[in-house]
Design an enzyme around this catalytic site. Structure first.
Site, PDB file in Angstrom:
ATOM      1  N   GLU A   1       0.855  -1.187   0.000  1.00  0.00           N
ATOM      2  CA  GLU A   1       0.000   0.000   0.000  1.00  0.00           C
ATOM      3  C   GLU A   1       0.886   1.230   0.000  1.00  0.00           C
ATOM      4  O   GLU A   1       1.963   1.228   0.598  1.00  0.00           O
ATOM      5  CB  GLU A   1      -0.893   0.055   1.251  1.00  0.00           C
ATOM      6  CG  GLU A   1      -1.983  -0.975   1.281  1.00  0.00           C
ATOM      7  CD  GLU A   1      -1.653  -2.099   2.251  1.00  0.00           C
ATOM      8  OE1 GLU A   1      -0.647  -1.991   2.991  1.00  0.00           O
ATOM      9  OE2 GLU A   1      -2.380  -3.095   2.269  1.00  0.00           O
TER      10      GLU A   1
ATOM     11  N   ASN B   1       2.402  10.199  -2.069  1.00  0.00           N
ATOM     12  CA  ASN B   1       3.821   9.847  -2.001  1.00  0.00           C
ATOM     13  C   ASN B   1       4.348   9.603  -3.419  1.00  0.00           C
ATOM     14  O   ASN B   1       4.552   8.473  -3.846  1.00  0.00           O
ATOM     15  CB  ASN B   1       4.029   8.621  -1.110  1.00  0.00           C
ATOM     16  CG  ASN B   1       5.485   8.381  -0.793  1.00  0.00           C
ATOM     17  OD1 ASN B   1       6.375   8.878  -1.469  1.00  0.00           O
ATOM     18  ND2 ASN B   1       5.729   7.587   0.241  1.00  0.00           N
TER      19      ASN B   1
ATOM     20  N   TYR C   1       7.885   2.412  -7.422  1.00  0.00           N
ATOM     21  CA  TYR C   1       7.098   1.195  -7.638  1.00  0.00           C
ATOM     22  C   TYR C   1       6.727   1.022  -9.111  1.00  0.00           C
ATOM     23  O   TYR C   1       6.734  -0.087  -9.628  1.00  0.00           O
ATOM     24  CB  TYR C   1       5.842   1.199  -6.762  1.00  0.00           C
ATOM     25  CG  TYR C   1       6.153   1.262  -5.286  1.00  0.00           C
ATOM     26  CD1 TYR C   1       7.250   0.594  -4.735  1.00  0.00           C
ATOM     27  CD2 TYR C   1       5.372   2.011  -4.426  1.00  0.00           C
ATOM     28  CE1 TYR C   1       7.546   0.663  -3.389  1.00  0.00           C
ATOM     29  CE2 TYR C   1       5.650   2.077  -3.067  1.00  0.00           C
ATOM     30  CZ  TYR C   1       6.734   1.401  -2.558  1.00  0.00           C
ATOM     31  OH  TYR C   1       7.017   1.467  -1.216  1.00  0.00           O
TER      32      TYR C   1
END
Length: 85
Positions: free
Chosen positions: A36, A41, A48
């Site tokens: 998560e 962010n 990611y």
């Protein structure tokens, strides 16, 4: 809160941590990594995405923040898929 302190962000520590976690998971027979992340962010989201994580869901109001709550994006990565970051 971040796993990598602000003073060392951008130096590759997050990427090394992520690579190690995925390596351990794969060697232990894992096939998928789930995580998560706050939508706000942006640095973590960029990391990611470089490692081929894809959004698979949203957890509404998951994180506390000043004045309320913030959603969490749920991301997944298939460990059987080879990716060059």
């Amino acid at each position: 809160k971040s796993c990598v302190g602000e003073g060392v962000q951008g130096g590759g520590a997050g990427a090394r941590l992520l690579e190690k976690a995925m390596s351990v998971a794969k060697s232990d027979g894992g096939r998928t990594v789930l995580l998560e992340v706050r939508p706000s962010n942006e640095k973590a989201l960029a990391l990611y995405r470089r490692y081929a994580f894809r959004q698979i869901g949203v957890r509404r109001g998951y994180y506390p923040k000043a004045g309320g709550r913030e959603d969490a994006l749920v991301l997944a990565r298939d460990l059987m898929e080879e990716v060059c970051a």
